[in-house]
Design an enzyme around this catalytic site. Structure first.
Site, PDB file in Angstrom:
ATOM      1  N   CYS B 170      32.641 -10.347  45.944  1.00  0.00           N
ATOM      2  CA  CYS B 170      32.968 -11.657  46.505  1.00  0.00           C
ATOM      3  C   CYS B 170      32.284 -11.936  47.824  1.00  0.00           C
ATOM      4  O   CYS B 170      32.437 -13.012  48.394  1.00  0.00           O
ATOM      5  CB  CYS B 170      34.483 -11.781  46.632  1.00  0.00           C
ATOM      6  N   HIS B 311      37.686 -16.315  54.421  1.00  0.00           N
ATOM      7  CA  HIS B 311      37.624 -15.775  53.062  1.00  0.00           C
ATOM      8  C   HIS B 311      38.864 -16.266  52.318  1.00  0.00           C
ATOM      9  O   HIS B 311      38.761 -16.767  51.207  1.00  0.00           O
ATOM     10  CB  HIS B 311      37.553 -14.249  53.103  1.00  0.00           C
ATOM     11  N   GLU B 322      43.190 -10.878  57.112  1.00  0.00           N
ATOM     12  CA  GLU B 322      42.050 -11.595  57.697  1.00  0.00           C
ATOM     13  C   GLU B 322      42.492 -12.392  58.923  1.00  0.00           C
ATOM     14  O   GLU B 322      41.831 -12.381  59.966  1.00  0.00           O
ATOM     15  CB  GLU B 322      41.413 -12.536  56.667  1.00  0.00           C
ATOM     16  N   LYS B 343      38.887 -22.399  49.541  1.00  0.00           N
ATOM     17  CA  LYS B 343      39.270 -21.869  48.227  1.00  0.00           C
ATOM     18  C   LYS B 343      40.568 -22.518  47.749  1.00  0.00           C
ATOM     19  O   LYS B 343      40.888 -22.486  46.561  1.00  0.00           O
ATOM     20  CB  LYS B 343      39.430 -20.349  48.272  1.00  0.00           C
ATOM     21  N   HIS B 348      38.415 -19.493  43.714  1.00  0.00           N
ATOM     22  CA  HIS B 348      37.551 -18.424  44.221  1.00  0.00           C
ATOM     23  C   HIS B 348      36.360 -18.253  43.288  1.00  0.00           C
ATOM     24  O   HIS B 348      36.506 -17.787  42.164  1.00  0.00           O
ATOM     25  CB  HIS B 348      38.366 -17.138  44.318  1.00  0.00           C
ATOM     26  N   PHE B 407      35.450  -6.713  46.805  1.00  0.00           N
ATOM     27  CA  PHE B 407      35.882  -5.437  46.251  1.00  0.00           C
ATOM     28  C   PHE B 407      34.848  -4.370  46.636  1.00  0.00           C
ATOM     29  O   PHE B 407      33.654  -4.642  46.705  1.00  0.00           O
ATOM     30  CB  PHE B 407      35.982  -5.512  44.715  1.00  0.00           C
TER      31      PHE B 407
END
Lengths: 79, 421
Positions: B170, B311, B322, B343, B348, B407
């Site tokens: 991502c 994010h 975050e 998002k 996403h 990830f």
């Protein structure tokens, strides 16, 4: 054009995205219809699928034009 | 180092085909999420996704035939088609169509994807099992490989410089923008077509992310409420599809040809968590370090930031980690910064997310407006940072940072800012 010839033409138009008028017996897949070597592999697979037959690699190598394909399939088609 | 600016933008998102179509709906607070209707979902916990709006090409809809020949569409997974769409938009926007050897050799591509041709791989695996190897298409491999997005774009537009692709889950899109800018800064290219593309909305894609407990499952009947970063009821992300591509260009090169210059890429930071395959460390030190590095590279202080495109995927754990890292970064400057997660509207887009969000950061600077975090009804934690709930807001934006975390514990932060001489 024979019934098999019509079916060949339909597959060629669909796979290569070319105008139906250009798909004549003398048309070469690579020189006239814009196919590359991978396209010709896929075309042979599509013929096998449509006509229920196996086209061995050495036979596939001799199928260079629309007419070659029609001639081969008129002899070997199973469906 | 040579300066790098943004001279072209292109995107295909769940809110529309095109930058204008998407941006108008983002600012209006629209959601791109709906019930999944392209495959069976009755046995899947998550049944919502953010699809690109397909149509005849009018009204911001996506008509595939406008972007790729039908005979070529058949050969590739959709992420490549989406990349072709966004790349053409970006090159047209930049008015950069290299024809000479010199210009073609100086223009490269770096379009990545998180997963690539997942759908095609799954379908072909079934075909192999049921019908055997003779039925495998010669286009199976070249139509699924992630770097074939760059490959197809380079062939279509005659781009003969660096031909590269990023794969960092991502954070792919952000890494692509940052790495491409670096290639220009170091003199390996004058122009780079950079971004990400993703087409993960398939039964295997949803099933896979469901198994990892990453997707929202509680809003199957109210899809537009499902993506809700920072809200106390958030329960996972919503899968999105699409592509974002930027034309990055060396500053003097852009000036010489009179190109429209949107913004300058001044900061780029990267880091690794070395913690867990899918979860960030509780203190968010990886994200903190990538943001800090981007600021250092840009020669800026945290107090110089105006807008952060987070994010913020709408997962229980990730959003607050975050936010904590950003608060630590900003310190006393927290109250002057706006931070939103787009998002909430787009879902996403995995490997494309960082690219479309870098574009949103650029547009925030262009228009002096910050896009909203929709569905943020009740923040789960109190913060001095303006999370821009529900509605967009006009405010000065000269410096914007975009975060992307993936990830594998991979983090990237990109800073864009208004060009000054």
């Amino acid at each position: 054009m024979s019934e098999i010839g019509e079916r060949v033409k339909k597959i060629v138009v669909e796979h290569l995205g070319v105008e139906p008028e250009k798909v004549v017996d003398s048309a070469s897949f690579i020189d006239d219809l814009g196919a590359d070597s991978l396209d010709t592999v896929e075309l042979v697979m599509a013929f096998e699928e449509e006509f229920g037959c196996e086209i061995p690699d050495d036979a596939a190598e001799t199928i260079l034009t629309v007419g070659d394909a029609t001639k081969f399939l008129e002899k070997n088609a199973k469906s | 180092m040579r300066r790098v600016v943004v001279t072209g933008l292109g995107m295909l998102t769940p809110l529309g085909c095109g930058v204008d179509a998407t941006w108008a709906r983002i600012l209006a607070g629209d959601s791109g999420c709906k019930k999944i209707d392209t495959f069976e979902v009755s046995d899947l916990p998550s049944q919502v996704a953010c699809y690109i709006p397909r149509g005849d090409g009018s009204g911001g809809t996506f008509n595939p035939d406008q972007w790729m020949e039908p005979k070529d569409q058949r050969k590739v997974d959709d992420f490549i088609l989406y990349a072709m769409c966004a790349a053409k938009q970006a090159l047209d926007d930049a008015d950069w169509h290299p024809k000479s050897d010199e210009d073609q050799f100086a223009t490269g591509t770096m379009i990545g994807s998180g997963i690539g041709g997942l759908t095609g791989i799954a379908e072909t695996a079934v075909l192999l099992k049921e019908r055997g190897p003779r039925r495998i298409s010669p286009f199976f491999i070249p139509g699924r490989l992630i770097n074939l997005a760059s490959g197809y774009v380079s062939i279509e537009h005659g781009l003969k410089g660096p031909n590269h692709a990023v794969v960092t889950a991502c954070s792919t899109g952000a890494h692509a923008v940052g790495d491409a800018a670096r290639l220009i800064a170091l003199g390996d290219a004058e122009v780079m077509v950079a971004g990400g593309a993703e087409s993960p909305i398939s039964r295997i894609g949803i099933a896979g992310f469901c198994a990892a407990r990453a997707l929202s499952t509680g809003f199957n009947d109210t899809p537009q409420k499902a993506s809700r970063p920072y809200d106390k009821d958030r329960d996972g992300f919503v899968m999105g599809e699409g592509a974002g591509v930027l034309v990055l260009e060396e500053y003097e090169h852009a000036k010489r040809r009179g190109a429209k210059i949107y913004a300058e890429v001044t900061g780029y930071g990267l880091s690794g968590d070395a913690f867990h395959i899918t979860s960030p460390p509780p203190d968010g030190n990886g994200g903190f370090r990538s943001m800090s590095m981007a600021l250092k590279r840009a020669g800026l202080a945290a107090s110089d930031l105006d807008y952060i495109n987070a994010h913020g995927t709408s997962t229980q754990v990730g959003d607050e980690i975050e936010l904590g890292a950003v608060e630590r970064l900003l310190g006393n400057a927290a109250s002057k910064v706006s931070m939103s997660s787009t998002k909430s509207a787009t879902g996403h887009l995995l490997g494309a997310a960082g690219a479309i969000e870098a574009i949103f950061a650029v547009l925030a600077i262009r228009d002096n407006v910050v896009p909203p975090t929709i569905n943020l009804d009740n923040p789960s934690v109190q913060t001095a940072i303006d999370l821009v709930p529900h509605t967009s807001r006009k405010r000065d934006v000269n410096v914007a940072l975009s975060n992307s975390f993936g990830f594998g514990g991979t983090n990237a932060s990109v800073i864009v800012q208004r060009v000054t001489n």
